[in-house]
Every structure is written in C-alpha cells, then in structure tokens.
Design a protein around this motif. Structure first.
Motif, short mmCIF file in Angstrom:
data_model
loop_
_atom_site.label_atom_id
_atom_site.label_comp_id
_atom_site.label_asym_id
_atom_site.label_seq_id
_atom_site.Cartn_x
_atom_site.Cartn_y
_atom_site.Cartn_z
N ILE A 1 52.40 16.57 41.69
CA ILE A 1 52.55 15.70 39.93
C ILE A 1 53.00 14.62 40.80
O ILE A 1 53.30 14.48 42.04
N THR B 1 52.69 14.45 31.87
CA THR B 1 51.73 14.05 32.87
C THR B 1 50.54 14.12 32.33
O THR B 1 49.94 14.99 31.76
N VAL C 1 46.40 14.24 33.32
CA VAL C 1 44.95 14.98 34.38
C VAL C 1 44.00 14.33 34.50
O VAL C 1 43.78 14.01 33.25
N ALA D 1 46.97 14.38 39.28
CA ALA D 1 48.17 14.47 37.95
C ALA D 1 48.67 13.26 37.81
O ALA D 1 49.60 13.21 38.60
N ARG E 1 52.54 10.69 36.84
CA ARG E 1 53.46 10.25 34.81
C ARG E 1 54.47 9.60 36.13
O ARG E 1 54.52 9.03 36.43
N SER F 1 57.14 18.76 32.85
CA SER F 1 57.27 17.79 32.50
C SER F 1 55.73 18.38 31.04
O SER F 1 55.50 19.35 32.04
N THR F 2 55.65 18.18 30.62
CA THR F 2 54.54 18.59 29.79
C THR F 2 53.16 18.21 30.11
O THR F 2 52.38 16.69 30.65
N VAL F 3 52.36 19.07 30.48
CA VAL F 3 50.71 18.59 31.69
C VAL F 3 49.84 18.66 30.47
O VAL F 3 49.37 19.91 29.37
N ASP G 1 44.82 17.36 30.30
CA ASP G 1 43.90 17.30 30.63
C ASP G 1 43.75 15.91 29.81
O ASP G 1 43.12 16.61 28.52
N ARG H 1 50.08 22.96 30.08
CA ARG H 1 51.51 23.38 30.84
C ARG H 1 52.26 22.95 29.41
O ARG H 1 52.34 21.12 29.81
N SER I 1 46.20 21.79 37.14
CA SER I 1 47.64 21.38 36.41
C SER I 1 48.70 22.94 37.16
O SER I 1 47.96 24.20 37.62
#
Length: 341
Positions: free
Chosen positions: A68, A100, A102, A121, A123, A183-185, A187, A197, A231
């Motif tokens: 990231i 985050t 992508v 990715a 953030r 963090s939440t990931v 796309d 994620r 991710s």
C-alpha cells in the motif's frame, strides 16, 4: 548487528527534528517504521525500487504481494494513479482514514511496489506523524505492516522492534494505535466497488455513502482470483501467532477438551472456565484495537491454543472475522467476508 534507532514522538505535535531524521532516512532509501491510525507500517520510498525491495527482504514477504502506498494528499495520489470520479468522491469523503483504493497505476510506480500488477493500492493515513513524515520526505511511502510476514500486525513500537529491530533504521513511537486492524481495501477499477479486504472502515459506511459493495466472488470464478491479487493480505496465511488459533461462536459446542494450555479472547464469555488466560473486550472497537496485541500476549504466556470469539458480521466485526479466519486452522462453511446487505 544493526539495531533500529527508536524515537518517541508526540502524536499530535510531532517534533520537527525527529521527523527530519526519519524523512532523510526515507530519501536515502532506508526503512522507517511509523505509526498510522490502524497499525505500524514499515515504510520506504515507494518510487525507489531498491528501497522497496528492502521491505520485502526485511519482512520475508512474497514479492508478488503488493504494497500500500501512503500519500499526504489527493494531489499526490493523482501523480501515481489514474483516478476516476468515483475514486475522487471516495477520497473526498473518507480520506484521511483507513480506506485504501486500488486504482490503475501510472508508470512512475515501480512494479516491485505493485507486486507486478498493473494497479496500485493507495491511502492517506489519519495520523499526524505519518502525514508529517510523508510530507517532509516529499515522496509517497510504501508501507505494509511492520512485522515479520505472516505474524500478527504491530499496534505498538515494541512489537516492531521485537520483529524487525535488526532490519529497520528508524522507528517512530507514539504508543498504541487507535484502530488496531489494517485499512479496508476496495477496488475502484470495476463498474461497482469491490471489497478486497475488510478493515478499519466499516463496509456499511461505504454503502451509506451510496456505493454498492460487491465481493470478488460475485464477479465470477474466472475473475475473482485476479481481482483478489490486487490487495495485500488476501492470498497468504496472515496475522497468525505461533500457537494454534481456533474459532468459536456463541451457541456452538466448545471446540476443545479442557486444557490448561488454552487461552481465550473475545467479547462473549467462554462457556466454561478454561484457564486464567482470558481476555475480554467490551465492544467490537476494543476487540479490533486489541486483537493482535492479545494474540501476542497469549502466545508469550505459553498457551498452545487460542480460542477466539468469532464476532458478528457487522461494522468492525467483518474485519475481525477476516483476521481471525486467516490466522486460524479451522474453517467454517461460510465466507468470512459475507457482507450484510
């Protein structure tokens, strides 16, 4: 043997001289561990391929596991990624914070940073020290969690030193982190937002903002695995202590026979007095914040098995479930990432 220099630094008013030391290390291609609101990150200049490879070497991280990239503002994100109107809307609403995105990468980002992918990715962390470091360095900083690959993520500087003290040049210490899970990931290269994620930003917040959130499996078997690769933390065993982790849900039979070498953590009380090594949290937020610390604590106490309360599938519970599922040796007949619609 090299030992990291640890600097205690004020979270809300970072000392300029300490930030300068850390920033100069980043510019010189060295590794700096620093706090974010989620966990501590192991940082290097995201645009310096040699420095980035140092991250993989220090962690023992597979080179196809993307990193990231942390930025201090939206303008910096636009320099390294092809931002869409959807991405910009999400940045405006949730940055800085544990989200985050992508996106399609620009050529300026080395493939080593991207794990060989065509996406990156990105953030913007919600932490004054992290932002000060990025701004002073003048470059985006690639940073996975600052721990040995596969181990529970670090939520305090002591854990960073224990895992990577001989590999890192500088550690910035502001005490325990606030969120406790990564963090939440998502796309944002697809027509709809795809959850890669779950993490510190609840999925419900994204949906309340008006974005429908899909799971990779909803894209079809042919595309799901390709999307998941974008991710970090999705294809290898992660977050695991050295002892076994077993999952338990309230109402299920107890998964083990009575054993003095068993520890327990969760919100719900265990149905039997298994041992004195019981860690209880009073909310999902506290469970998330203390999750990795509790794993490491019980591991040091010598337990052979950690029984973990598998929480509800809402809010931060989704992120906790994900981390526990990946750390555990047990499997349920369900997808831990199922989102409550």
């Amino acid at each position: 043997m090299k030992k990291a220099a640890i600097y205690k630094i004020d979270k809300w008013n970072p000392e300029r001289e300490i930030i300068k030391i850390a920033a100069e290390a980043i510019v010189k291609g060295k590794l700096v561990a620093f706090p974010t609101e989620t966990v501590y990150g192991l940082g290097a200049n995201a645009l310096d391929e040699s420095a980035v490879r140092g991250i993989f070497s220090a962690k023992g991280r597979p080179c196809d596991n993307p990193l990231i990239v942390h930025v201090a503002n939206v303008e910096s994100a636009e320099k390294i990624a092809h931002t869409t109107s959807k991405a910009l809307r999400l940045m405006e609403r949730f940055w800085p914070g544990p989200l985050t995105l992508v996106m399609k990468a620009k050529d300026i980002v080395p493939k080593a940073t991207r794990g060989g992918l065509e996406t990156v990715a990105v953030r913007m962390p919600a932490h004054p020290v992290a932002l000060a470091l990025i701004e002073k360095s003048g470059v985006p900083i690639a940073a996975p969690s600052a721990n040995t690959s596969g181990r529970p993520s670090p939520t305090d500087a002591g854990v960073v030193y224990d895992d990577l003290g001989c590999c890192v040049d500088v550690i910035l210490d502001t005490g325990p982190t606030d969120v406790g899970v990564e963090s939440t990931v998502i796309d944002v290269t697809q027509e709809k937002v795809v959850l890669l994620r779950p993490g510190g930003l609840p999925v419900e917040a994204i949906e309340e903002f008006g974005e429908e959130v899909m799971l990779p499996d909803e894209l079809g078997a042919g595309r799901a695995e390709d999307v998941k690769r974008k991710s970090p933390g999705t294809r290898y065993r992660h977050y695991a202590p050295r002892c076994r982790v077993v999952l338990w849900r309230e109402g299920d039979d107890w998964p083990l026979e009575r054993d003095e070498a068993v520890g327990y953590m969760g919100i719900k009380r265990p149905p039997l007095d298994i041992s004195e090594k019981v860690i209880l949290f009073d909310s999902l937020e506290h469970y998330a914040r203390g999750l990795f610390m509790a794993m490491r604590y019980l591991e040091k106490k010598g337990v052979k098995v950690i029984v973990a309360d598998y929480p509800v599938k809402e809010g931060l519970g989704l992120a906790i479930r994900d981390r526990l599922y990946r750390a555990s040796s047990a499997e349920f007949d369900e997808n831990p990432h199922d989102v409550v619609k």
